[in-house]
Write a protein that holds these residues in place. Structure first.
Motif, PDB file in Angstrom:
ATOM      1  N   ARG A  65       0.835  -1.197   0.000  1.00  0.00           N
ATOM      2  CA  ARG A  65       0.000   0.000   0.000  1.00  0.00           C
ATOM      3  C   ARG A  65       0.871   1.248   0.000  1.00  0.00           C
ATOM      4  O   ARG A  65       1.940   1.294   0.602  1.00  0.00           O
ATOM      5  N   ALA A  66       0.433   2.262  -0.729  1.00  0.00           N
ATOM      6  CA  ALA A  66       1.121   3.556  -0.740  1.00  0.00           C
ATOM      7  C   ALA A  66       0.062   4.656  -0.731  1.00  0.00           C
ATOM      8  O   ALA A  66      -1.090   4.444  -1.118  1.00  0.00           O
ATOM      9  N   PHE A  67       0.471   5.850  -0.289  1.00  0.00           N
ATOM     10  CA  PHE A  67      -0.443   6.990  -0.203  1.00  0.00           C
ATOM     11  C   PHE A  67       0.078   8.135  -1.058  1.00  0.00           C
ATOM     12  O   PHE A  67       1.288   8.391  -1.106  1.00  0.00           O
ATOM     13  N   LEU A  68      -0.853   8.779  -1.760  1.00  0.00           N
ATOM     14  CA  LEU A  68      -0.485  10.004  -2.463  1.00  0.00           C
ATOM     15  C   LEU A  68      -0.335  11.125  -1.437  1.00  0.00           C
ATOM     16  O   LEU A  68      -1.157  11.240  -0.519  1.00  0.00           O
ATOM     17  N   LYS A  69       0.682  11.940  -1.598  1.00  0.00           N
ATOM     18  CA  LYS A  69       0.968  12.981  -0.607  1.00  0.00           C
ATOM     19  C   LYS A  69       0.811  14.358  -1.244  1.00  0.00           C
ATOM     20  O   LYS A  69       1.030  14.562  -2.431  1.00  0.00           O
ATOM     21  N   GLY A  70       0.437  15.319  -0.427  1.00  0.00           N
ATOM     22  CA  GLY A  70       0.358  16.708  -0.871  1.00  0.00           C
ATOM     23  C   GLY A  70      -0.894  16.967  -1.689  1.00  0.00           C
ATOM     24  O   GLY A  70      -1.990  16.538  -1.351  1.00  0.00           O
ATOM     25  N   LYS A  71      -0.718  17.647  -2.815  1.00  0.00           N
ATOM     26  CA  LYS A  71      -1.855  18.081  -3.628  1.00  0.00           C
ATOM     27  C   LYS A  71      -2.439  16.963  -4.492  1.00  0.00           C
ATOM     28  O   LYS A  71      -3.493  17.124  -5.105  1.00  0.00           O
ATOM     29  N   TYR A  72      -1.760  15.820  -4.549  1.00  0.00           N
ATOM     30  CA  TYR A  72      -2.200  14.753  -5.451  1.00  0.00           C
ATOM     31  C   TYR A  72      -3.350  13.972  -4.826  1.00  0.00           C
ATOM     32  O   TYR A  72      -3.324  13.608  -3.654  1.00  0.00           O
ATOM     33  N   LYS A  73      -4.395  13.722  -5.667  1.00  0.00           N
ATOM     34  CA  LYS A  73      -5.606  13.059  -5.190  1.00  0.00           C
ATOM     35  C   LYS A  73      -5.930  11.855  -6.075  1.00  0.00           C
ATOM     36  O   LYS A  73      -5.617  11.840  -7.269  1.00  0.00           O
ATOM     37  N   LEU A  74      -6.590  10.870  -5.467  1.00  0.00           N
ATOM     38  CA  LEU A  74      -7.037   9.704  -6.220  1.00  0.00           C
ATOM     39  C   LEU A  74      -8.283  10.038  -7.023  1.00  0.00           C
ATOM     40  O   LEU A  74      -9.004  11.002  -6.713  1.00  0.00           O
ATOM     41  N   VAL A  75      -8.566   9.244  -8.034  1.00  0.00           N
ATOM     42  CA  VAL A  75      -9.766   9.420  -8.854  1.00  0.00           C
ATOM     43  C   VAL A  75     -10.980   8.998  -8.046  1.00  0.00           C
ATOM     44  O   VAL A  75     -10.973   7.946  -7.378  1.00  0.00           O
ATOM     45  N   ASP A  76     -12.027   9.801  -8.086  1.00  0.00           N
ATOM     46  CA  ASP A  76     -13.254   9.483  -7.359  1.00  0.00           C
ATOM     47  C   ASP A  76     -14.038   8.395  -8.105  1.00  0.00           C
ATOM     48  O   ASP A  76     -13.793   8.093  -9.264  1.00  0.00           O
ATOM     49  N   GLY A  77     -15.022   7.849  -7.395  1.00  0.00           N
ATOM     50  CA  GLY A  77     -15.924   6.893  -8.035  1.00  0.00           C
ATOM     51  C   GLY A  77     -15.550   5.451  -7.841  1.00  0.00           C
ATOM     52  O   GLY A  77     -16.090   4.576  -8.508  1.00  0.00           O
ATOM     53  N   GLY A  78     -14.607   5.148  -6.948  1.00  0.00           N
ATOM     54  CA  GLY A  78     -14.207   3.767  -6.689  1.00  0.00           C
ATOM     55  C   GLY A  78     -15.199   3.090  -5.764  1.00  0.00           C
ATOM     56  O   GLY A  78     -16.289   3.601  -5.492  1.00  0.00           O
ATOM     57  N   PRO A  79     -14.860   1.894  -5.269  1.00  0.00           N
ATOM     58  CA  PRO A  79     -15.752   1.171  -4.356  1.00  0.00           C
ATOM     59  C   PRO A  79     -15.994   1.961  -3.077  1.00  0.00           C
ATOM     60  O   PRO A  79     -15.133   2.720  -2.623  1.00  0.00           O
ATOM     61  N   LYS A  80     -17.179   1.788  -2.502  1.00  0.00           N
ATOM     62  CA  LYS A  80     -17.536   2.529  -1.288  1.00  0.00           C
ATOM     63  C   LYS A  80     -16.625   2.143  -0.128  1.00  0.00           C
ATOM     64  O   LYS A  80     -16.269   2.965   0.695  1.00  0.00           O
ATOM     65  N   ILE A  81     -16.294   0.830  -0.063  1.00  0.00           N
ATOM     66  CA  ILE A  81     -15.375   0.381   0.980  1.00  0.00           C
ATOM     67  C   ILE A  81     -13.959   0.543   0.464  1.00  0.00           C
ATOM     68  O   ILE A  81     -13.630   0.057  -0.611  1.00  0.00           O
ATOM     69  N   GLU A  82     -13.113   1.216   1.190  1.00  0.00           N
ATOM     70  CA  GLU A  82     -11.741   1.454   0.761  1.00  0.00           C
ATOM     71  C   GLU A  82     -10.798   0.540   1.527  1.00  0.00           C
ATOM     72  O   GLU A  82     -10.435   0.823   2.674  1.00  0.00           O
ATOM     73  N   PRO A  83     -10.431  -0.617   0.925  1.00  0.00           N
ATOM     74  CA  PRO A  83      -9.591  -1.577   1.651  1.00  0.00           C
ATOM     75  C   PRO A  83      -8.211  -1.033   1.967  1.00  0.00           C
ATOM     76  O   PRO A  83      -7.535  -1.530   2.862  1.00  0.00           O
ATOM     77  N   PRO A  90     -14.100   0.660 -16.323  1.00  0.00           N
ATOM     78  CA  PRO A  90     -14.647   1.864 -15.681  1.00  0.00           C
ATOM     79  C   PRO A  90     -14.015   2.070 -14.305  1.00  0.00           C
ATOM     80  O   PRO A  90     -13.668   1.111 -13.616  1.00  0.00           O
ATOM     81  N   SER A  91     -13.897   3.320 -13.923  1.00  0.00           N
ATOM     82  CA  SER A  91     -13.295   3.625 -12.617  1.00  0.00           C
ATOM     83  C   SER A  91     -14.162   3.131 -11.467  1.00  0.00           C
ATOM     84  O   SER A  91     -13.678   2.940 -10.354  1.00  0.00           O
ATOM     85  N   THR A  92     -15.452   2.881 -11.749  1.00  0.00           N
ATOM     86  CA  THR A  92     -16.360   2.400 -10.707  1.00  0.00           C
ATOM     87  C   THR A  92     -16.315   0.882 -10.558  1.00  0.00           C
ATOM     88  O   THR A  92     -16.915   0.333  -9.638  1.00  0.00           O
ATOM     89  N   GLU A  93     -15.628   0.190 -11.469  1.00  0.00           N
ATOM     90  CA  GLU A  93     -15.547  -1.268 -11.417  1.00  0.00           C
ATOM     91  C   GLU A  93     -14.328  -1.684 -10.596  1.00  0.00           C
ATOM     92  O   GLU A  93     -13.194  -1.448 -11.005  1.00  0.00           O
ATOM     93  N   PRO A  94     -14.526  -2.287  -9.431  1.00  0.00           N
ATOM     94  CA  PRO A  94     -13.377  -2.635  -8.583  1.00  0.00           C
ATOM     95  C   PRO A  94     -12.447  -3.631  -9.279  1.00  0.00           C
ATOM     96  O   PRO A  94     -12.898  -4.617  -9.855  1.00  0.00           O
ATOM     97  N   PHE A 137      -9.380  -4.968  -5.170  1.00  0.00           N
ATOM     98  CA  PHE A 137     -10.672  -4.354  -4.906  1.00  0.00           C
ATOM     99  C   PHE A 137     -10.563  -2.823  -4.862  1.00  0.00           C
ATOM    100  O   PHE A 137     -11.076  -2.163  -3.970  1.00  0.00           O
ATOM    101  N   LEU A 138      -9.838  -2.286  -5.841  1.00  0.00           N
ATOM    102  CA  LEU A 138      -9.654  -0.844  -5.961  1.00  0.00           C
ATOM    103  C   LEU A 138     -10.124  -0.372  -7.319  1.00  0.00           C
ATOM    104  O   LEU A 138     -10.287  -1.163  -8.254  1.00  0.00           O
ATOM    105  N   SER A 139     -10.322   0.937  -7.433  1.00  0.00           N
ATOM    106  CA  SER A 139     -10.646   1.503  -8.738  1.00  0.00           C
ATOM    107  C   SER A 139      -9.456   1.319  -9.671  1.00  0.00           C
ATOM    108  O   SER A 139      -8.316   1.654  -9.317  1.00  0.00           O
ATOM    109  N   PRO A 140      -9.652   0.781 -10.883  1.00  0.00           N
ATOM    110  CA  PRO A 140      -8.533   0.595 -11.815  1.00  0.00           C
ATOM    111  C   PRO A 140      -7.804   1.895 -12.143  1.00  0.00           C
ATOM    112  O   PRO A 140      -6.618   1.866 -12.486  1.00  0.00           O
TER     113      PRO A 140
END
Length: 462
Positions: A103-121, A206-210, A215-218
């Motif tokens: 697992r890694a995290f985007l830092k600072g101003k960078y954001k992930l794409v919205d619309g992924g699965p409701k549960i964020e593993p 699609p970004s909404t398809e895990p 189990f993440l947004s592609p």
């Protein structure tokens, strides 16, 4: 009179029997030739399929062996990258890659794409960062599912460089292009590093398809050099450990030799892993071919044996009808072996004509019949592929009776075309079979008659 001349005169004098024998031989020759041609055509199509897919062996986690050990938990196995490098140096290997992820995290101003699965593993802002040695060998890139839009693939030369491949939707959201920097934080959020965007790729899902594995947004999946991702997640202690590897072999026939050498070199390091040949795509593509080959082989044997039986009856009848002829010739001093040779020559001449005629029309008929059979089998196979449904999100599918391992391989459509071509070797095979059947059918009744003396043959009558 020379027995060769007698054979020709006999065939001409008995035109009706000759035509019946010719027709029987023609059926046998055509069916045997059709079977040989279909076997050759399907074998060539299978070989072409193997070349298009490539000979691939995957080193991956063996869930069966892990589950058998019992205990309170399941630890994901790791293997030293140096061991994998030794396997990659074997002569059977053309290219290889290995990977690990965390697992890694985007830092600072960078954001992930919205619309992924409701549960964020992976937790808020977390995504899967996969470290790879050679991104061009990833299955999704090799089969054309992923497309590299700009930049370049990650290679072994970039192993320890801080470089990433990112999906185009993540790039657009953050205004990133090739050469830009993006900051990642480790899983424990204690280490941070700046990575250069080496390439931007497209994932058509699609970004909404895990994505089923994590189990993440592609749109949010990251691929980095294996050394940099490992360094981000480690404490700087120990050697590089990886979780899976892919070996692209020089030849599909080298799979067995490669597996044996790999087990010898790696030894106990392979505990918890399995070496699987990636032949599922080939099986999916060649399933219809095997079906029509089986059908053609059965038909060939049935028709060949039936024709051989009819031919044997015809020859037996012909030999018995010529008892008086044989008796006269033997009484005149003709040798028995020349009489058998005459009968064999008659059958041989008919067989040669039949094989020649079958070679003129059998390839065309075989192409039409084989293509029709293959079309039906390929359609049925495609219908089965289209009917497969994946398990619901978050489910293994076992409770619903769905085996995830049965998931069809993309871009591996069942082969629906073959090309039938006549080869001189095919005629040799058919000629050998036809002449063998004819000579065997001739020898048995002829030898039965010729065991008798000329007096017995001439006085016994019919």
């Amino acid at each position: 009179m020379n027995f060769v001349k007698r054979a020709g005169l006999s065939l001409w004098a008995r035109k009706g029997r000759t035509l019946i024998t010719l027709a029987t031989f023609l059926v046998i020759s055509a069916m045997v030739l059709a079977g040989v041609l279909i076997n050759d055509a399907t074998a060539q199509a299978e070989q072409d399929a193997k070349r298009s897919v490539g000979a691939e062996v995957n080193l991956d986690m063996d869930t069966n062996s892990m589950g058998a050990g019992g205990g309170g938990g399941m630890q994901v196995p790791r293997i030293d990258a140096a061991t994998v490098d030794k396997l990659g140096a074997l002569p059977q290997v053309q290219k290889y890659t290995y990977s690990m992820w965390d697992r890694a995290f985007l830092k600072g101003k960078y954001k992930l794409v919205d619309g992924g699965p409701k549960i964020e593993p992976m937790g808020p802002g977390g995504t899967a960062a996969t470290g790879v040695l050679d991104s061009s060998l990833l299955p999704d890139f090799r089969n054309g599912k992923f497309t590299l839009l700009s930049g370049k693939h990650l290679t072994a030369a970039d192993k320890n460089k801080k470089q990433l491949l990112i999906e185009e939707r993540l790039a657009k959201k953050n205004g990133l292009k090739v050469g830009d920097k993006i900051t990642l934080t480790s899983n424990d959020e204690k280490k941070t590093a700046d990575f250069t965007v080496a390439g931007i790729y497209r994932d058509p899902r699609p970004s909404t398809e895990p994505e089923p594995e994590n189990f993440l947004s592609p749109a949010n999946l990251l691929y980095g050099t294996v050394g940099s991702i490992s360094a981000l997640e480690s404490n700087g202690e120990g050697s590089l450990q990886v979780g899976k590897a892919t070996f692209l072999l020089q030849d599909a026939d080298a799979q067995g030799a490669f597996k044996d050498e790999a087990k010898r070199i790696a030894g106990s390091a392979l505990n918890g892993f399995k070496l699987d040949a990636n032949d599922k795509a080939i099986q999916q593509m060649t399933g219809p071919l095997k079906s029509i080959r089986s059908t053609a082989t059965v038909a060939m044997w049935l028709m060949g044996l039936t024709g051989a039986a009819v031919l044997a009856l015809l020859i037996n009848l012909a030999v018995k009808q010529r008892r008086k002829e044989y008796g006269v010739l033997l009484a005149m001093g003709e040798k028995k072996n020349k009489l058998i040779a005459q009968q064999a020559l008659e059958i041989g001449l008919v067989a040669v004509v039949a094989i020649g005629l079958s070679s003129l029309f059998a390839p065309t008929l075989t192409q039409s019949a084989g293509q029709a059979l293959l079309g039906k089998e390929a359609t049925a196979a495609e219908r089965k592929i289209d009917s497969w449904q994946p398990p619901p999100p978050g489910s293994t599918g076992i409770d619903q009776g769905i085996d995830p391992n049965d998931k069809p391989i993309e871009n591996a459509d069942p082969i629906d075309k073959i090309t039938v071509a006549l080869d001189p070797a095919d005629l040799t095979t058919v000629g050998g079979v036809g002449l063998g059947i004819g000579l065997l059918a001739t020898a048995i009744p002829a030898s039965a008659v010729l065991r008798l003396s000329p007096r017995t043959i001439l006085t016994k009558g019919k």
